[in-house]
Design a protein around this motif. Sequence first.
Motif, PDB file in Angstrom:
ATOM      1  N   TYR B  10       0.858  -1.189   0.000  1.00 38.14           N
ATOM      2  CA  TYR B  10       0.000   0.000   0.000  1.00 38.14           C
ATOM      3  C   TYR B  10       0.896   1.242   0.000  1.00 38.14           C
ATOM      4  O   TYR B  10       1.919   1.275   0.688  1.00 38.14           O
ATOM      5  CB  TYR B  10      -0.921   0.023   1.230  1.00 38.14           C
ATOM      6  CG  TYR B  10      -1.854  -1.152   1.309  1.00 38.14           C
ATOM      7  CD1 TYR B  10      -1.507  -2.287   2.030  1.00 38.14           C
ATOM      8  CD2 TYR B  10      -3.078  -1.128   0.648  1.00 38.14           C
ATOM      9  CE1 TYR B  10      -2.368  -3.370   2.098  1.00 38.14           C
ATOM     10  CE2 TYR B  10      -3.935  -2.212   0.712  1.00 38.14           C
ATOM     11  CZ  TYR B  10      -3.577  -3.332   1.434  1.00 38.14           C
ATOM     12  OH  TYR B  10      -4.432  -4.399   1.487  1.00 38.14           O
ATOM     13  N   GLN B  37      -4.767  -2.225 -12.668  1.00 37.28           N
ATOM     14  CA  GLN B  37      -6.052  -2.904 -12.603  1.00 37.28           C
ATOM     15  C   GLN B  37      -7.063  -1.995 -11.930  1.00 37.28           C
ATOM     16  O   GLN B  37      -6.861  -1.554 -10.803  1.00 37.28           O
ATOM     17  CB  GLN B  37      -5.926  -4.218 -11.819  1.00 37.28           C
ATOM     18  CG  GLN B  37      -7.212  -5.005 -11.751  1.00 37.28           C
ATOM     19  CD  GLN B  37      -7.068  -6.280 -10.952  1.00 37.28           C
ATOM     20  OE1 GLN B  37      -6.132  -6.442 -10.176  1.00 37.28           O
ATOM     21  NE2 GLN B  37      -7.988  -7.205 -11.146  1.00 37.28           N
ATOM     22  N   MET B  88      -4.583  -0.177  -8.564  1.00 40.77           N
ATOM     23  CA  MET B  88      -3.781  -1.335  -8.185  1.00 40.77           C
ATOM     24  C   MET B  88      -2.781  -1.564  -9.303  1.00 40.77           C
ATOM     25  O   MET B  88      -3.164  -1.687 -10.480  1.00 40.77           O
ATOM     26  CB  MET B  88      -4.675  -2.561  -7.992  1.00 40.77           C
ATOM     27  CG  MET B  88      -3.914  -3.854  -7.764  1.00 40.77           C
ATOM     28  SD  MET B  88      -3.104  -3.920  -6.159  1.00 40.77           S
ATOM     29  CE  MET B  88      -3.799  -5.437  -5.527  1.00 40.77           C
ATOM     30  N   LEU B  90       0.191  -4.008 -10.842  1.00 41.58           N
ATOM     31  CA  LEU B  90       0.658  -5.387 -10.813  1.00 41.58           C
ATOM     32  C   LEU B  90       1.877  -5.539 -11.700  1.00 41.58           C
ATOM     33  O   LEU B  90       1.873  -5.119 -12.853  1.00 41.58           O
ATOM     34  CB  LEU B  90      -0.442  -6.340 -11.298  1.00 41.58           C
ATOM     35  CG  LEU B  90      -1.696  -6.409 -10.432  1.00 41.58           C
ATOM     36  CD1 LEU B  90      -2.795  -7.151 -11.163  1.00 41.58           C
ATOM     37  CD2 LEU B  90      -1.399  -7.093  -9.112  1.00 41.58           C
ATOM     38  N   GLY B 108       1.064  -7.115  -5.877  1.00 45.95           N
ATOM     39  CA  GLY B 108       0.383  -5.866  -6.221  1.00 45.95           C
ATOM     40  C   GLY B 108       0.705  -4.730  -5.269  1.00 45.95           C
ATOM     41  O   GLY B 108       1.036  -4.952  -4.092  1.00 45.95           O
ATOM     42  N   ARG B 110      -1.183  -1.216  -4.090  1.00 45.15           N
ATOM     43  CA  ARG B 110      -2.369  -0.354  -4.178  1.00 45.15           C
ATOM     44  C   ARG B 110      -1.926   1.081  -3.890  1.00 45.15           C
ATOM     45  O   ARG B 110      -1.578   1.413  -2.767  1.00 45.15           O
ATOM     46  CB  ARG B 110      -3.453  -0.798  -3.211  1.00 45.15           C
ATOM     47  CG  ARG B 110      -4.745  -0.014  -3.400  1.00 45.15           C
ATOM     48  CD  ARG B 110      -5.935  -0.666  -2.736  1.00 45.15           C
ATOM     49  NE  ARG B 110      -6.332  -1.919  -3.365  1.00 45.15           N
ATOM     50  CZ  ARG B 110      -7.037  -2.031  -4.487  1.00 45.15           C
ATOM     51  NH1 ARG B 110      -7.409  -0.935  -5.125  1.00 45.15           N
ATOM     52  NH2 ARG B 110      -7.377  -3.216  -4.945  1.00 45.15           N
TER      53      ARG B 110
END
Lengths: 114, 114
Positions: B10, B37, B88, B90, B108, B110
Amino acid sequence: AQSVAQPEDQVNVAEGNPLTVKCTYSVSGNPYLFWYVQYPNRGLQFLLKYITGDNLVKGSYGFEAEFNKSQTSFHLKKPSALVSDSALYFCAVRGADSNYQLIWGAGTKLIIKP
Amino acid sequence: DVKVTQSSRYLVKRTGEKVFLECVQDMDHENMFWYRQDPGLGLRLIYFSYDVKMKEKGDIPEGYSVSREKKERFSLILESASTNQTSMYLCASSPQDRGNYGYTFGSGTRLTVV
């Protein structure tokens, strides 16, 4: 042009029932086909792939997929769904004569209800 | 256990900041990819790289740049973060050997831009 379609945004299944998540594709030449699963706030995890050989491919967590060349489909299946199967599922394809990129479907949210 | 590691799960950044997202893989893969995403939009390719110091634009490169100085590391750079880059992100890698084109994804990052 290569493409992948996942016609259902969401699939709802009762726990213990069989599940199917649909995928159709369009590529030039022989396809390489993949299924991935994504749990909330995580990256994608590989489930299974079809490169060549048997049309029925077995993968992780009891999932399998059937390659159907005439229908250009690669549907994901499981005989008995678990609540823990609830996740986002992505189908992807690569044409045999293309570069290294995978073409991704939009994803299908699978919800398994107890 | 082979893996792709993204440096942050995060991240919160302010508008106008320069943001670095790092991705490292330990599988000696030649190919590396950055996707974003967003709900309803699936995976969208930002940039990819087939070799060290090589980069190619994906479908949505605007506002992003990348760096690949070493084979195992692929960095995504937001030159001046904007709120519409909240997403997000990736990272994925894949080998170039024939018959094995599956991607391995990181967990991932965020990113929230405020």
